[in-house]
Design a protein around this motif. Structure first.
Motif, PDB file in Angstrom:
ATOM      1  N   CYS A 222       0.835  -1.204   0.000  1.00  0.00           N
ATOM      2  CA  CYS A 222       0.000   0.000   0.000  1.00  0.00           C
ATOM      3  C   CYS A 222       0.868   1.252   0.000  1.00  0.00           C
ATOM      4  N   ASN A 223       0.602   2.143  -0.978  1.00  0.00           N
ATOM      5  CA  ASN A 223       1.283   3.446  -1.052  1.00  0.00           C
ATOM      6  C   ASN A 223       2.803   3.316  -1.034  1.00  0.00           C
ATOM      7  N   VAL A 224       3.322   2.520  -1.960  1.00  0.00           N
ATOM      8  CA  VAL A 224       4.778   2.361  -2.066  1.00  0.00           C
ATOM      9  C   VAL A 224       5.254   3.066  -3.338  1.00  0.00           C
ATOM     10  N   PRO A 225       6.392   3.748  -3.290  1.00  0.00           N
ATOM     11  CA  PRO A 225       6.910   4.415  -4.490  1.00  0.00           C
ATOM     12  C   PRO A 225       7.529   3.415  -5.459  1.00  0.00           C
ATOM     13  N   LEU A 226       7.261   3.628  -6.752  1.00  0.00           N
ATOM     14  CA  LEU A 226       7.784   2.761  -7.808  1.00  0.00           C
ATOM     15  C   LEU A 226       8.761   3.549  -8.676  1.00  0.00           C
ATOM     16  N   PHE A 227       9.803   2.862  -9.116  1.00  0.00           N
ATOM     17  CA  PHE A 227      10.824   3.489  -9.939  1.00  0.00           C
ATOM     18  C   PHE A 227      11.182   2.561 -11.095  1.00  0.00           C
ATOM     19  N   SER A 228      11.624   3.179 -12.182  1.00  0.00           N
ATOM     20  CA  SER A 228      12.088   2.393 -13.319  1.00  0.00           C
ATOM     21  C   SER A 228      13.465   1.805 -13.018  1.00  0.00           C
TER      22      SER A 228
END
Length: 321
Positions: A222-228
């Motif tokens: 829940c509400n975790v930042p995603l990055f390439s």
């Protein structure tokens, strides 16, 4: 007494009051007889009877502050305001108006509740916090004293989520208060704190978590930042299945209908698509009105995500239900 002398005396009496609230016994000490006080609190009089022996030096409906002052005068003995009125004085906006002032009093005093003054005697009497001249229970105690009298889950959610989001009440301290205080009415707050620990930030997300748990799918983050893979920020989905790179967003009209909000949502979705993330968008209303259809859509989105190679999307933090 003519009109001019009455106005002068009224101003003098007001100076001895708290926001216009005063004890009848104090009025008597100031030279106002019991008969006069009684007459002025009758229909057509200039004053208003608030609580036993307590008068408002006006005929208008009392303000919240005047009701608080009257309740404190009624309880005496260094009483504290707790519950939702205290929470509002701490700056919370979501507590409902329950129509009474909740007071804490040391257990050895025998003052009873009366009218809108609800007196709770306690053996665990806290150290007061002062806000705008009002003695309050500490934030965690005040919030929990309010929600443990409420049976509506979404009301409890909105209050505890706001308190945690504004850093007024730390979830760990709330749990400790639940463990050390009365156990009456604590089951629902405990369940809501579990949702907050998971990472939900709104009532809609809490509803969504309940719906997800009916899908039979692995627990999401829940509400975790995603990055390439190269470190560019992609988004922070409300719910995220890392094993298949599937995002679920709860997008309400209220928070996404403005020009800037709508543009931000389009930009977010474009980043999801460019990164290969499968995303499902659901409105809060559908969580309540058609949860079975939402469950089917989540399962379908998860299958689509499972059927393609997982893209190189990285999650920086995680909390699993």
């Amino acid at each position: 007494m003519d009109r001019g002398s009455w106005v002068v005396e009224q101003e003098e009496l007001w100076a001895h009051s708290r926001f216009g609230v005063i004890r009848a016994s104090t009025l008597e000490q100031l030279g106002v007889s019991q008969t006069t006080t009684y007459q002025q609190c009758q229909p057509g009089g200039r004053w208003l009877h608030l609580l036993p022996g307590i008068v408002l030096l006006a005929r208008s409906q009392p303000t919240v502050r005047q009701r608080i002052e009257a309740a404190l005068l009624h309880a005496r003995h260094d009483a504290l305001v707790t519950g939702f009125e205290a929470a509002r004085l701490y700056g919370l906006r979501t507590p409902p108006d329950v129509g009474f002032i909740h007071l804490l009093l040391p257990h050895n005093y025998k003052v009873l509740s009366s009218g809108f003054a609800v007196v709770e005697r306690t053996k665990s009497f806290p150290t007061p916090w002062m806000r705008d001249g009002v003695p309050l229970a500490p934030p965690e105690r005040a919030v929990l004293d309010g929600v443990r009298r409420v049976r509506n889950r979404n009301t409890v959610r909105s209050i505890l989520i706001e308190a945690a989001h504004k850093k007024l009440a730390d979830p760990f301290e709330l749990r400790r208060e639940l463990d050390t205080g009365t156990k009456r009415g604590t089951a629902l707050p405990r369940r809501v704190l579990n949702e907050i620990d998971f990472g939900v930030r709104s009532v809609a997300e809490a509803d969504a978590l309940q719906v997800w748990r009916g899908t039979g799918l692995p627990s999401p983050h829940c509400n975790v930042p995603l990055f390439s893979a190269t470190g560019e920020f992609i988004g922070m989905p409300d719910f995220w299945c890392d094993e298949v790179a599937f995002a679920w967003e709860i997008d309400s009209y209220q928070y996404h209908s403005g020009r800037d909000e709508y543009a931000n949502t389009l930009s977010r979705n474009a980043r999801y698509m460019a990164s290969g993330v499968v995303v499902l968008q659901t409105s809060p209303a559908r969580l309540r009105d058609d949860p079975d259809a939402v469950v089917a859509e989540i399962r379908a989105g998860y299958r689509v995500a499972s059927d393609r190679p997982r893209p190189p999307v990285q999650m920086r933090a995680a909390g699993v239900a």
